[in-house]
Structure formats: C-alpha cells, structure tokens
Design a protein around this motif. Structure first.
Motif, PDB file in Angstrom:
ATOM      1  N   UNK A 142     -39.413  60.014 -40.333  1.00 48.45           N
ATOM      2  CA  UNK A 142     -38.848  58.820 -40.969  1.00 48.45           C
ATOM      3  C   UNK A 142     -37.620  59.182 -41.794  1.00 48.45           C
ATOM      4  N   UNK A 143     -37.648  60.296 -42.524  1.00 50.45           N
ATOM      5  CA  UNK A 143     -36.532  60.663 -43.401  1.00 50.45           C
ATOM      6  C   UNK A 143     -36.046  62.076 -43.144  1.00 50.45           C
ATOM      7  N   UNK A 144     -34.710  62.240 -43.143  1.00 48.00           N
ATOM      8  CA  UNK A 144     -34.076  63.551 -43.122  1.00 48.00           C
ATOM      9  C   UNK A 144     -33.019  63.590 -44.208  1.00 48.00           C
ATOM     10  N   UNK A 145     -32.807  64.762 -44.810  1.00 47.37           N
ATOM     11  CA  UNK A 145     -31.878  64.858 -45.929  1.00 47.37           C
ATOM     12  C   UNK A 145     -30.909  66.026 -45.756  1.00 47.37           C
ATOM     13  N   UNK A 146     -29.762  65.912 -46.427  1.00 47.65           N
ATOM     14  CA  UNK A 146     -28.811  66.999 -46.532  1.00 47.65           C
ATOM     15  C   UNK A 146     -28.328  67.594 -45.223  1.00 47.65           C
ATOM     16  N   UNK A 147     -28.223  68.926 -45.207  1.00 46.37           N
ATOM     17  CA  UNK A 147     -27.663  69.627 -44.051  1.00 46.37           C
ATOM     18  C   UNK A 147     -28.501  69.414 -42.791  1.00 46.37           C
ATOM     19  N   UNK A 148     -29.812  69.298 -42.969  1.00 45.80           N
ATOM     20  CA  UNK A 148     -30.669  69.065 -41.807  1.00 45.80           C
ATOM     21  C   UNK A 148     -30.367  67.733 -41.152  1.00 45.80           C
ATOM     22  N   UNK A 149     -30.124  66.714 -41.964  1.00 45.25           N
ATOM     23  CA  UNK A 149     -29.780  65.397 -41.426  1.00 45.25           C
ATOM     24  C   UNK A 149     -28.453  65.441 -40.700  1.00 45.25           C
ATOM     25  N   UNK A 150     -27.489  66.171 -41.253  1.00 46.36           N
ATOM     26  CA  UNK A 150     -26.174  66.285 -40.611  1.00 46.36           C
ATOM     27  C   UNK A 150     -26.272  67.024 -39.279  1.00 46.36           C
ATOM     28  N   UNK A 151     -27.060  68.091 -39.256  1.00 46.06           N
ATOM     29  CA  UNK A 151     -27.235  68.840 -38.013  1.00 46.06           C
ATOM     30  C   UNK A 151     -27.888  67.961 -36.957  1.00 46.06           C
ATOM     31  N   UNK A 152     -28.902  67.212 -37.340  1.00 46.90           N
ATOM     32  CA  UNK A 152     -29.592  66.315 -36.413  1.00 46.90           C
ATOM     33  C   UNK A 152     -28.625  65.251 -35.896  1.00 46.90           C
ATOM     34  N   UNK A 153     -27.806  64.693 -36.792  1.00 48.10           N
ATOM     35  CA  UNK A 153     -26.849  63.665 -36.389  1.00 48.10           C
ATOM     36  C   UNK A 153     -25.866  64.207 -35.363  1.00 48.10           C
ATOM     37  N   UNK A 154     -25.330  65.398 -35.616  1.00 50.60           N
ATOM     38  CA  UNK A 154     -24.371  66.002 -34.688  1.00 50.60           C
ATOM     39  C   UNK A 154     -25.009  66.240 -33.324  1.00 50.60           C
ATOM     40  N   UNK A 155     -26.245  66.705 -33.310  1.00 46.99           N
ATOM     41  CA  UNK A 155     -26.955  66.961 -32.054  1.00 46.99           C
ATOM     42  C   UNK A 155     -27.193  65.681 -31.259  1.00 46.99           C
ATOM     43  N   UNK A 156     -27.163  64.541 -31.952  1.00 51.22           N
ATOM     44  CA  UNK A 156     -27.398  63.261 -31.293  1.00 51.22           C
ATOM     45  C   UNK A 156     -26.120  62.438 -31.122  1.00 51.22           C
ATOM     46  N   UNK A 157     -24.981  63.110 -31.195  1.00 44.17           N
ATOM     47  CA  UNK A 157     -23.714  62.464 -30.881  1.00 44.17           C
ATOM     48  C   UNK A 157     -23.154  61.554 -31.948  1.00 44.17           C
ATOM     49  N   UNK A 158     -23.676  61.648 -33.180  1.00 43.70           N
ATOM     50  CA  UNK A 158     -23.149  60.841 -34.283  1.00 43.70           C
ATOM     51  C   UNK A 158     -21.896  61.523 -34.819  1.00 43.70           C
ATOM     52  N   UNK A 159     -20.840  60.761 -35.073  1.00 45.51           N
ATOM     53  CA  UNK A 159     -19.560  61.340 -35.476  1.00 45.51           C
ATOM     54  C   UNK A 159     -19.648  62.027 -36.836  1.00 45.51           C
ATOM     55  N   UNK A 160     -19.226  63.283 -36.859  1.00 43.12           N
ATOM     56  CA  UNK A 160     -19.170  64.079 -38.083  1.00 43.12           C
ATOM     57  C   UNK A 160     -17.709  64.161 -38.526  1.00 43.12           C
ATOM     58  N   UNK A 161     -17.459  63.995 -39.818  1.00 44.91           N
ATOM     59  CA  UNK A 161     -16.091  64.014 -40.327  1.00 44.91           C
ATOM     60  C   UNK A 161     -15.978  64.990 -41.491  1.00 44.91           C
ATOM     61  N   UNK A 162     -14.729  65.380 -41.795  1.00 40.20           N
ATOM     62  CA  UNK A 162     -14.486  66.191 -42.976  1.00 40.20           C
ATOM     63  C   UNK A 162     -14.730  65.332 -44.212  1.00 40.20           C
ATOM     64  N   UNK A 163     -15.160  65.956 -45.284  1.00 34.43           N
ATOM     65  CA  UNK A 163     -15.497  65.201 -46.489  1.00 34.43           C
ATOM     66  C   UNK A 163     -14.313  64.407 -47.041  1.00 34.43           C
ATOM     67  N   UNK A 164     -13.095  64.819 -46.685  1.00 30.37           N
ATOM     68  CA  UNK A 164     -11.910  64.108 -47.167  1.00 30.37           C
ATOM     69  C   UNK A 164     -11.833  62.685 -46.615  1.00 30.37           C
ATOM     70  N   UNK A 165     -12.544  62.414 -45.524  1.00 27.96           N
ATOM     71  CA  UNK A 165     -12.543  61.060 -44.942  1.00 27.96           C
ATOM     72  C   UNK A 165     -13.016  60.024 -45.957  1.00 27.96           C
ATOM     73  N   UNK A 166     -13.947  60.388 -46.813  1.00 28.59           N
ATOM     74  CA  UNK A 166     -14.551  59.431 -47.736  1.00 28.59           C
ATOM     75  C   UNK A 166     -13.716  59.197 -48.993  1.00 28.59           C
TER      76      UNK A 166
END
Length: 321
Positions: A142-166
């Motif tokens: 149900x929940x993922x946090x921090x670097x693990x969530x980002x790694x999971x997102x990247x593995x599932x094709x979710x767009x990853x951006x540099x922190x400067x985007x925000x």
C-alpha cells in the motif's frame, strides 16, 4: 373496496405524471488546498489564475466521466493536471522543507475493492500520483517511501526528474518568509463517482513549508487524508495533517455514514466543524457519496475548490463566503 382501488389508481397516475427527479449519473469535486485564504491576501489577478486552473482540471475530469471513464482513472488524471500547475502545493509547485528540498506525498484509493497505493517523501518523481497508482496496481503493498518509492516508480516507467524541476521562485521565497514566521501547508485532491456508481479518491501534496526530519502528513495515510469505499463515500482532505491523522478524518466520515447512518453532509460537518475545529485542526474536505451527492466542507476562511455533476450543476470557488 372498488372505491379504494380507484382512488389508489388515481393517486398512482397522478404521481407518475409529476416532475421526474433526474438521477445523478456522475459527480466530481476538486480541491487545491485550504487555510487562511482571504480576499485581502489574494489579488484579483491571482484569483483569476486559480479559477482558470481549477476550471481546467474540472473540465478534464468532467469530460472523462461523460465518456464513461472509470472513477480511479479520472481522479489520477485530474490530480496529475493539478500537480503540473505551479500554483498548487503538489508536483511542480511543491513547497520546500527546512533544508531547501522538496518532499512529496500522494495517495489514491479505489472504492470498488478498497485497493490503495501511497508514496511519501519523494523528491524526483514528476507526478507522485502516478507512482501511487503504480503502487496500488503493480505491487502487493500500500505504501512506499523515499528512495525505494523512486526506484519502484522508475522500474514502472514513471517519469523521474532532477530535483530542480520542482523549483519555483514563489515557493523558495515563501520558505524564506516562513523561516521567520509560521509553517504553511497545502494539498490537491479529487473525488469522483463514475457512471457505474463506483467511487475513488486521490490526493497529492508537497507538505508543509519548512517541515523537518522526514515529516509525513495525512495525505498518504489511508483513512486520514484519503479514503474511498463504494458502501459510503470518497474523501480527500486538506489542512493541518497532524490533526487529520489523529482523528482519521477521511475514514471517520465514512464510518459515521456506515455505522450511524448519517448523511454525507452531516458526517462531514460533524468531523470538520466539530471534532477538528475544536482541536485547531484547520482545513477541509471534499467528498462524494454513492448517490453522487457532493460535499465541500471547511472550517477555514477558504478552500480552492470546484465541482460538477451530470445534472449540469457546477462551480468554482475560493473563499468560504
């Protein structure tokens, strides 16, 4: 006996000829945060910008619902639109932590089966709500946090951006002001009933300006800031997250409907203007029940909000009055 039968027939015919009440086929509500939002703090130009942004998100969701889209797909898409708009404290417009970083949270819940997905404390996922959807659909969790969530997102094709985007000047300057004053918060969210009668809720946030130590608010806590259940309602909350967590606000509204058989309006009012208001839990909720009734309840001076349904009822508002 024949006389009574004729009278009953007459009454039946009379009632059948009366005006028919159109059933709500779909309904949607959106929020872009609640708090100390008054006319003296926002100039007319900014009011127009917020109204336009809310209208754009509302039209996106309404069009999808008219075409028969599923509730869970609609809430994800609408929140994505809001995340991409720097006016709101989510995605591109996320506020900064005390250390000058962006840490974002998001949640989505499907009222059909109580499936849910949430992420917290991420700083490189362009659209956190998409990652939350992936957690719900593509993992057993149900929940993922921090670097693990980002790694999971990247593995599932979710767009990853540099922190400067925000980064936005508005949010950075806000941090500098807040470092001398009090903390601010904000959120975006969407609740929907689709044409099949299914409910869904989605919420996304950058959290509190000047937050510290990996703080996580109510948004990714299922039952606090986000909840959906076809038996009762779908809820997305915005406000001082610590209080919304303590009082499990979103689920409490649902529970009052299920166990006390309160209407959505009465349940939301009891929680927001009763329990929360008495404990300084500033904020509000948007909610929709299984009949398409919409509620936009707040105990603050304003909440960026918009709503529409299949009966042609719609609106956009900012201030409480």
């Amino acid at each position: 006996m024949a006389k009574y039968s004729l009278l009953l027939l007459f009454l039946t015919l009379l009632l059948s000829c009366g005006p028919k009440v159109e059933k709500t086929k779909w309904a949607i509500a959106i929020h872009g945060g609640a708090g100390n939002i008054t006319r003296d703090l926002i100039d007319e130009k900014l009011v127009q910008e917020y109204n336009h942004a809310l209208q754009e998100a509302l039209e996106t969701g309404s069009s999808m619902l008219q075409e028969g889209a599923k509730a869970v797909d609609v809430v994800e898409k609408v929140v994505t639109v809001l995340e991409d708009n720097p006016l709101f404290n989510a995605g591109k417009g996320a506020v900064f932590t005390h250390n000058g970083r962006n840490e974002l949270d998001a949640a989505i819940m499907d009222g059909r089966n109580l499936n849910a997905g949430t992420i917290a404390g991420v700083g490189d996922i362009k659209n956190p709500i998409r990652a939350a959807r992936a957690v719900m659909d593509q993992s057993p969790h149900v929940m993922m946090v921090g670097k693990g969530a980002s790694k999971f997102a990247a593995e599932n094709g979710i767009e990853i951006v540099d922190s400067s985007y925000f980064y936005t000047d508005k949010r950075w300057k806000s941090l500098q002001r807040v470092l001398q004053k009090s903390e601010k918060n904000g959120t975006v969210g969407c609740v929907v009933m689709d044409v099949e009668g299914n409910l869904a809720a989605a919420t996304s946030t950058g959290g509190m300006t000047n937050k510290r130590y990996g703080r996580v608010g109510d948004v990714p806590i299922i039952g606090a800031g986000t909840y959906a259940n076809n038996k009762t309602c779908a809820v997305s909350a915005t406000g001082h997250g610590e209080y919304f967590i303590r009082y499990t606000v979103a689920h409490d509204i649902s529970a009052l409907m299920e166990y006390k058989e309160l209407s959505l309006a009465k349940a939301a009012n009891l929680v927001v203007n009763g329990k929360l208001n008495s404990k300084a839990g500033n904020g509000g909720v948007i909610a929709v029940d299984q009949k398409g009734n919409l509620v936009l309840e707040m105990n603050s001076s304003g909440m960026f909000r918009a709503w529409a349904n299949s009966k042609g009822e719609k609106g956009v508002a900012i201030f409480k009055d």
